[in-house]
Design an enzyme around this catalytic site. Sequence first.
Site, PDB file in Angstrom:
ATOM      1  N   ASP A  44       0.845  -1.201   0.000  1.00  2.29           N
ATOM      2  CA  ASP A  44       0.000   0.000   0.000  1.00  2.29           C
ATOM      3  C   ASP A  44       0.878   1.249   0.000  1.00  2.29           C
ATOM      4  OD1 ASP A  44      -2.900   1.074   0.611  1.00  2.29           O
ATOM      5  OD2 ASP A  44      -1.534   2.209   1.894  1.00  2.29           O
ATOM      6  N   TYR A  62       2.793   9.954  -0.376  1.00  2.00           N
ATOM      7  CA  TYR A  62       3.899   9.459   0.455  1.00  2.00           C
ATOM      8  C   TYR A  62       5.251   9.790  -0.170  1.00  2.00           C
ATOM      9  CZ  TYR A  62       0.133   6.609   2.520  1.00  2.00           C
ATOM     10  OH  TYR A  62      -1.040   6.164   3.091  1.00  2.00           O
ATOM     11  N   LYS A  78      -2.774   5.890  -4.343  1.00  2.00           N
ATOM     12  CA  LYS A  78      -3.920   6.781  -4.079  1.00  2.00           C
ATOM     13  C   LYS A  78      -3.747   8.132  -4.755  1.00  2.00           C
ATOM     14  CE  LYS A  78      -3.791   4.642   0.488  1.00  2.00           C
ATOM     15  NZ  LYS A  78      -2.388   4.543   0.903  1.00  2.00           N
ATOM     16  N   HIS A 119      -7.837   9.410  -2.070  1.00  2.00           N
ATOM     17  CA  HIS A 119      -7.225   9.403  -0.734  1.00  2.00           C
ATOM     18  C   HIS A 119      -8.134  10.046   0.325  1.00  2.00           C
ATOM     19  CE1 HIS A 119      -2.878   9.246   1.020  1.00  2.00           C
ATOM     20  NE2 HIS A 119      -3.763   8.996   1.959  1.00  2.00           N
TER      21      HIS A 119
HETATM   22  N1  NAP Z   1      -5.484   6.224   3.629  1.00  2.00           N
HETATM   23  C1  NAP Z   1      -4.963   6.981   4.563  1.00  2.00           C
HETATM   24  O1  NAP Z   1      -5.336   8.146   4.758  1.00  2.00           O
HETATM   25  C2  NAP Z   1      -3.895   6.407   5.440  1.00  2.00           C
HETATM   26  C3  NAP Z   1      -3.500   7.086   6.601  1.00  2.00           C
HETATM   27  C4  NAP Z   1      -2.514   6.515   7.403  1.00  2.00           C
HETATM   28  C5  NAP Z   1      -1.963   5.288   7.031  1.00  2.00           C
HETATM   29  N2  NAP Z   1      -2.343   4.665   5.884  1.00  2.00           N
HETATM   30  C6  NAP Z   1      -1.747   3.364   5.443  1.00  2.00           C
HETATM   31  O2  NAP Z   1      -1.716   2.458   6.541  1.00  2.00           O
HETATM   32  C7  NAP Z   1      -0.377   2.092   6.818  1.00  2.00           C
HETATM   33  C8  NAP Z   1      -0.149   1.860   8.312  1.00  2.00           C
HETATM   34  O3  NAP Z   1      -0.494   2.978   9.070  1.00  2.00           O
HETATM   35  P1  NAP Z   1       0.577   3.870   9.850  1.00  2.00           P
HETATM   36  O4  NAP Z   1       1.861   3.839   9.115  1.00  2.00           O
HETATM   37  O5  NAP Z   1      -0.089   5.173  10.094  1.00  2.00           O
HETATM   38  O6  NAP Z   1       0.693   3.182  11.283  1.00  2.00           O
HETATM   39  P2  NAP Z   1       0.848   1.739  11.951  1.00  2.00           P
HETATM   40  O7  NAP Z   1       1.096   0.699  10.911  1.00  2.00           O
HETATM   41  O8  NAP Z   1      -0.298   1.588  12.876  1.00  2.00           O
HETATM   42  O9  NAP Z   1       2.145   1.960  12.831  1.00  2.00           O
HETATM   43  C9  NAP Z   1       3.402   2.178  12.268  1.00  2.00           C
HETATM   44  C10 NAP Z   1       4.388   2.362  13.410  1.00  2.00           C
HETATM   45  O10 NAP Z   1       4.506   1.152  14.158  1.00  2.00           O
HETATM   46  C11 NAP Z   1       5.870   0.779  14.248  1.00  2.00           C
HETATM   47  N3  NAP Z   1       5.930  -0.684  14.224  1.00  2.00           N
HETATM   48  C12 NAP Z   1       5.525  -1.508  13.228  1.00  2.00           C
HETATM   49  N4  NAP Z   1       5.640  -2.793  13.594  1.00  2.00           N
HETATM   50  C13 NAP Z   1       6.145  -2.807  14.843  1.00  2.00           C
HETATM   51  C14 NAP Z   1       6.490  -3.836  15.736  1.00  2.00           C
HETATM   52  N5  NAP Z   1       6.299  -5.115  15.421  1.00  2.00           N
HETATM   53  N6  NAP Z   1       7.009  -3.479  16.942  1.00  2.00           N
HETATM   54  C15 NAP Z   1       7.157  -2.186  17.283  1.00  2.00           C
HETATM   55  N7  NAP Z   1       6.831  -1.151  16.470  1.00  2.00           N
HETATM   56  C16 NAP Z   1       6.325  -1.463  15.260  1.00  2.00           C
HETATM   57  C17 NAP Z   1       6.539   1.404  13.053  1.00  2.00           C
HETATM   58  O11 NAP Z   1       7.901   1.609  13.341  1.00  2.00           O
HETATM   59  P3  NAP Z   1       9.066   1.582  12.243  1.00  2.00           P
HETATM   60  O12 NAP Z   1       8.526   2.097  10.958  1.00  2.00           O
HETATM   61  O13 NAP Z   1      10.110   2.453  12.862  1.00  2.00           O
HETATM   62  O14 NAP Z   1       9.520   0.166  12.121  1.00  2.00           O
HETATM   63  C18 NAP Z   1       5.775   2.717  12.928  1.00  2.00           C
HETATM   64  O15 NAP Z   1       6.301   3.672  13.823  1.00  2.00           O
HETATM   65  C19 NAP Z   1       0.425   3.279   6.262  1.00  2.00           C
HETATM   66  O16 NAP Z   1       1.800   2.992   6.143  1.00  2.00           O
HETATM   67  C20 NAP Z   1      -0.296   3.529   4.986  1.00  2.00           C
HETATM   68  O17 NAP Z   1       0.066   2.577   4.012  1.00  2.00           O
HETATM   69  C21 NAP Z   1      -3.314   5.211   5.100  1.00  2.00           C
END
Ligand code: NAP
Length: 293
Positions: free
Chosen positions: A53, A58, A83, A116
Amino acid sequence: MTQIKATKLTDTYTLSNGLKIPVLGFGTFEAADGQEAYQSTLWALKHGYRHIDTAAAYGNEESVGRAIKDSGVAREDLFVTTKLWNTEHNYDKAKVALASSLKKLQLDYLDLYLIHWPNPQSVREEFGEDGWKSNNADIWKYFEEAYDAGLVKSIGVSNFLIKHLEELKKTAKILPMVNQIRLTPSDQQEELVKYDNENNILNEAYSPLERNGFNNNEAVLNIGTKYNKTVQQVLLRWSLEKGFLPLPKSTHEQYIQSNTDVFDFELSQEDTALLDGLSGTAGAHNDPDTATF
Ligand SMILES: NC(=O)c1ccc[n+]([C@@H]2O[C@H](COP(=O)([O-])OP(=O)(O)OC[C@H]3O[C@@H](n4cnc5c(N)ncnc54)[C@H](OP(=O)(O)O)[C@@H]3O)[C@@H](O)[C@H]2O)c1
């Protein structure tokens, strides 16, 4: 949409048009363009993720595309989403934006293309409070054309609320197949989830790890201890058992790998209830009608 009880990373949900989509995807938000996004995507593909994704916003599509190419994974075995960003909210701009994303990703087609956000600040400023209505209808027209032309295998939205979906329905020939929204025990968006399910729209769960906001939560930690799982694995299991499609992001190989290890346990009813009870205790989604972007 057929919902299954997932047993492995490459298990799939089936979208309303019949397209198969792997039940867990790799998130790339805030993975910096260049080595970080490249290496983390490559690790994800090495550890068995087949669903990536990304988003134009990004700024890392080129690096993600390079990793996909260098991974050697066959295109037909991959599911790639990107997106349309808020600055490209009209028919003509959407057309240019999709072409640009495909070029950066080095792909001939996307598996999923999403709007998005439903109501960008720039649209509000230029077209007024209701501007999003015709604006989304206009973009969607291009999404449908791109779908018919085979440039995208499925089309959907992100951050849409029920009212945005209801409005889109009035002019759409093809209904959105996916709504990517923030979904965690803290922000369960129950009404929207129900609406999406009733309308054959798959709920993709973004920020499924609560952006680490539950790392010190005693209830989640205790559940993890019980199953010998991390907080992140517990949250991903909760998401899958709800029938969501979680998109965990990480830039660390160890985390990327451990976030896949969620198919060998099931949460008890009691533990699910404990997690369900965490509503409002950590983060929440931005209101798409007032967000300042
Ligand atoms: N459509 C939208 O508007 C929207 C908005 C937000 C997100 N998204 C999508 O959803 C994805 C995920 O959301 P997100 O990036 O906001 O947050 P998330 O996946 O909930 O959290 C990411 C965070 O968790 C940490 N992490 C991951 N696995 C871990 C583990 N096993 N142990 C400890 N820490 C861990 C990562 O650290 P490190 O990276 O330092 O490893 C990062 O700081 C995004 O990357 C994107 O593709 C979409």
